[in-house]
Design a protein around this motif. Sequence first.
Motif, PDB file in Angstrom:
ATOM      1  N   ARG A 203       0.864  -1.185   0.000  1.00  0.00           N
ATOM      2  CA  ARG A 203       0.000   0.000   0.000  1.00  0.00           C
ATOM      3  C   ARG A 203       0.894   1.225   0.000  1.00  0.00           C
ATOM      4  NH1 ARG A 203      -5.094   1.840   3.656  1.00  0.00           N
ATOM      5  NH2 ARG A 203      -4.500   4.011   3.997  1.00  0.00           N
ATOM      6  N   VAL A 204       0.534   2.197  -0.814  1.00  0.00           N
ATOM      7  CA  VAL A 204       1.284   3.444  -0.862  1.00  0.00           C
ATOM      8  C   VAL A 204       0.287   4.600  -0.887  1.00  0.00           C
ATOM      9  CG1 VAL A 204       1.424   3.341  -3.392  1.00  0.00           C
ATOM     10  CG2 VAL A 204       3.019   4.786  -2.130  1.00  0.00           C
ATOM     11  N   GLU A 205       0.584   5.664  -0.156  1.00  0.00           N
ATOM     12  CA  GLU A 205      -0.249   6.854  -0.183  1.00  0.00           C
ATOM     13  C   GLU A 205       0.285   7.805  -1.247  1.00  0.00           C
ATOM     14  OE1 GLU A 205      -0.953   8.603   3.635  1.00  0.00           O
ATOM     15  OE2 GLU A 205      -2.163   6.878   4.294  1.00  0.00           O
ATOM     16  N   VAL A 206      -0.585   8.129  -2.198  1.00  0.00           N
ATOM     17  CA  VAL A 206      -0.218   8.934  -3.356  1.00  0.00           C
ATOM     18  C   VAL A 206      -0.795  10.332  -3.176  1.00  0.00           C
ATOM     19  CG1 VAL A 206      -0.311   9.090  -5.866  1.00  0.00           C
ATOM     20  CG2 VAL A 206      -0.319   6.841  -4.770  1.00  0.00           C
ATOM     21  N   LYS A 207       0.033  11.342  -3.371  1.00  0.00           N
ATOM     22  CA  LYS A 207      -0.417  12.729  -3.219  1.00  0.00           C
ATOM     23  C   LYS A 207      -1.076  13.196  -4.515  1.00  0.00           C
ATOM     24  CE  LYS A 207       3.146  13.851   0.193  1.00  0.00           C
ATOM     25  NZ  LYS A 207       3.771  12.503   0.216  1.00  0.00           N
ATOM     26  N   ALA A 208      -2.274  12.677  -4.751  1.00  0.00           N
ATOM     27  CA  ALA A 208      -3.037  13.012  -5.953  1.00  0.00           C
ATOM     28  C   ALA A 208      -4.484  12.619  -5.719  1.00  0.00           C
ATOM     29  CB  ALA A 208      -2.477  12.297  -7.182  1.00  0.00           C
ATOM     30  N   ASN A 209      -5.367  13.099  -6.573  1.00  0.00           N
ATOM     31  CA  ASN A 209      -6.769  12.730  -6.502  1.00  0.00           C
ATOM     32  C   ASN A 209      -6.958  11.313  -7.028  1.00  0.00           C
ATOM     33  OD1 ASN A 209      -9.694  12.824  -8.043  1.00  0.00           O
ATOM     34  ND2 ASN A 209      -9.687  14.022  -6.160  1.00  0.00           N
TER      35      ASN A 209
END
Length: 418
Positions: A203-209
Amino acid sequence: MNFSEAHAPLGDVAQTSWPWGTTPALPDTHWLDNRIYTDPAIFQLEQQRIFRQQWKFLCHASEIPEPGDFRTTEVGGIPLVVLRDDEGTVRTFFNICPHRGAALVREVRGKLPGHRLRCFYHQWTFSTRGQCTHVPLPHGYRNDVVLADNIHLREVRCEANLGLVFGCIDPQPDTPSLEGYLGPVLDDLAQPIGDLEVFHYHRVEVKANWKNFVETNAEGYHELLHLLNRTTGMSQPEYLKRKWILHPNGHHTFAPAQIAYHKLKLGERNEGTLPGMTANMHIVADIFPDVMVNARSTVVRVDSLIPIAPGLTALECRGLAPRGDTAEQRRQRVRQHNEVWGPMGRNLPEDIWAIETQWRNLASGALPSSVIAREDDSQATDDAPVRSFYAEWRRHLGLTSNTPKAENERRGQEGTET
């Protein structure tokens, strides 16, 4: 402050025609107002009307193989726990104790001790069917309301198809069965994904919508971003002719194609091919709103999203392979999976890099609109699947994708076409 005031134009600029000022002279279906990515009111509508009211992928059945096994996730901002009850049935509940709201399960995955969900806060306990089995010191409740027999967890409608487990938190009266919702989108993948297990998860948190990432999986034009795709796919004239097949409910399939792995000295994928697939075969299915099933001959990847905020999205990536693999076969599949995917693979970091730069610029308000106007007879680089996604998005939200309005404005303009 209303929607228009909150998204006022940047002021006078040297160039006022499109793309920096006026809207593009295109059909409404072929361009987007970039505020659909950044407006908090629209994000909340998406959570309520798409993620809480439609079928949403939760996990793979192999992640909870035995009674008492569980997996946690989140849909529409609501924490969920997916588990197998004592009879082996897959169930999904709000991961919320009805006593005072604490989380019942705090690990991502595991086995319930004694096949019970026990709240750590006040020790209220529940069976794998969601019924309360124990309220400590019950003599303190002096009425007939707070009794274990009257208390249960909130259960979520849950079904599985080809090992993919979906839930629907708040189904509407016309919500179809999962089979009816999916329709034919997985037909071409029924054999390859029919008997798999998850061997890789990250799991990775992506700084995008969240929609930024959906778009990368819904059009082949962005394959120009990837050295691997440019070299092993788009360099072949026949690859560019592969078709996008649009299905009801916003789903679509990227028709099978052959990948020239040898052009990057990656060898041939001709051993251990999945049922129904041939050597070097590639096929993709996108399930509205956010799931991609991507099969490359010998291994399958499933992407899914958890929107957290307008500019923050959790991306879950799963690698799947046949249950009956030998140790050597599994090593081969892991290697072939990681050549393309995985945290250090070729494509995923490039996708994340691209959409994070995109999001930063969209959030600045400097670019008013984006175009989804490519038309190429539904072939590889056509934007038809992106337009199909936004047609479904508009249907659920009751908003347009190029002149968005917050919910209070929409109500205040009753009778105005949206």
